[in-house]
Design an enzyme around this catalytic site. Sequence first.
Site, mmCIF file in Angstrom:
data_model
loop_
_atom_site.group_PDB
_atom_site.id
_atom_site.type_symbol
_atom_site.label_atom_id
_atom_site.label_comp_id
_atom_site.label_asym_id
_atom_site.label_seq_id
_atom_site.Cartn_x
_atom_site.Cartn_y
_atom_site.Cartn_z
ATOM 1 N N CYS A 100 51.723 31.025 38.231
ATOM 2 C CA CYS A 100 50.633 30.628 39.110
ATOM 3 C C CYS A 100 49.971 29.350 38.580
ATOM 4 O O CYS A 100 49.620 28.455 39.346
ATOM 5 C CB CYS A 100 49.625 31.766 39.174
ATOM 6 S SG CYS A 100 48.328 31.444 40.332
ATOM 7 N N CYS A 200 47.323 37.274 39.295
ATOM 8 C CA CYS A 200 46.616 36.037 39.585
ATOM 9 C C CYS A 200 46.312 35.956 41.082
ATOM 10 O O CYS A 200 47.235 35.867 41.889
ATOM 11 C CB CYS A 200 47.562 34.924 39.152
ATOM 12 S SG CYS A 200 46.990 33.301 39.451
#
EC number: 2.8.1.13
Length: 395
Positions: A100, A200
């Site tokens: 991410c 995330c």
Amino acid sequence: MKRVVVGLSGGVDSSVAAYMLQQQGYEVIGLFMKNWHDDTVTISNECPWLEDSNDALLVAEKLGIPFQTVDLSEEYKEKIVDYMFNEYEKGRTPNPDVLCNREIKFDVFMKIALSLGADYVATGHYCRKTEINVNGETVYQLKAGADTNKDQSYFLCQLSQEQLAKSLFPIGELTKPEVREIAAQMDLITADKKDSQGLCFIGKVRLPEFLQQKLQPKEGVIIQIDKNDPIYTIQKQDDLALEEALQAESQKMPYSPNMGKVVGKHQGAHYFTTGQRKGLNVGGTTDPLFIIATNVETNTIYTGLTSQHPGLFKKALKIENEELHWIRKDLALANGESVNYMVRIRYRQPLQRATLHQFENALYIAFDEPQSAITEGQFAAWYLKDELIGSGVIS
């Protein structure tokens, strides 16, 4: 006045990061990333992104900075979620947080920020950036956060020099209690907010349910392997060349179902990972069972009793060259070179002494002490003192 776009997540860390940049005289813009729409797989209310974006908005209003929301859910699905499904299907365990940062926050998000005329992107990560001069060129160093308990440098182990050049980490010199104290003094709504858990930007998900969107359940057996199985006493060949010896040390054990006893059933080997203890639903054992290996081809899970089972430990791991990443390119190893570094194979693991050996097609990491649950698909990251030098995907 330099312009900085802060990724305001609705948490205390990014809130204080924005405030500190403002104090340092930057022109600050807050941007909230919406990366997820599907609430069916999140554990109820654990990641209500609406609440997070609302908190981010209130922080921006309090600080008097412009704020907007960007929807990156398409990119997130393509670069993170699809990658995760793909990796789990292959029997590997990906780290979505590392990805991410590499693919979303410091790539897609950074491009949006720069298109808004920003000089930098800032996040609330507990890490530090410094710069040095190497042969007349500026080289950026990624260092551990001052709060050793919260250091998040590992999650940024795939960043490049280009990404670091445009990044700021305002809270890297602070501890978590200091960050909360600043937020409380400023009367920010996020001062006492709990840290977000889980994936995330998605929050807590029930992983099997999340994966079942793409990967079908498939019943298979759970095999228990005895700690005294002859496979663990196979004599090492002494006449092997270094690369062959490391290859042998790092490869998977050749388990087969006839080596142990069936102790239970599971709904798909691709939902499980090495070192996992929870979720097996096998009762009646003297000690807890740990997963020592999975085989997605045969849909079999191999387990062993206790966290000290020999099947959990290995002395070495391998990283294919194409999955190797040097933050400090000037320190990259050439074929045939070796170097000692401190290495971790998961977030929050204490650093371990190891030697990196670079060969023509792969890098091997040989540990001084055998490591538990070295997991394919996870990232190994290596450090020199408090500086993160490079990383790679465990193969």
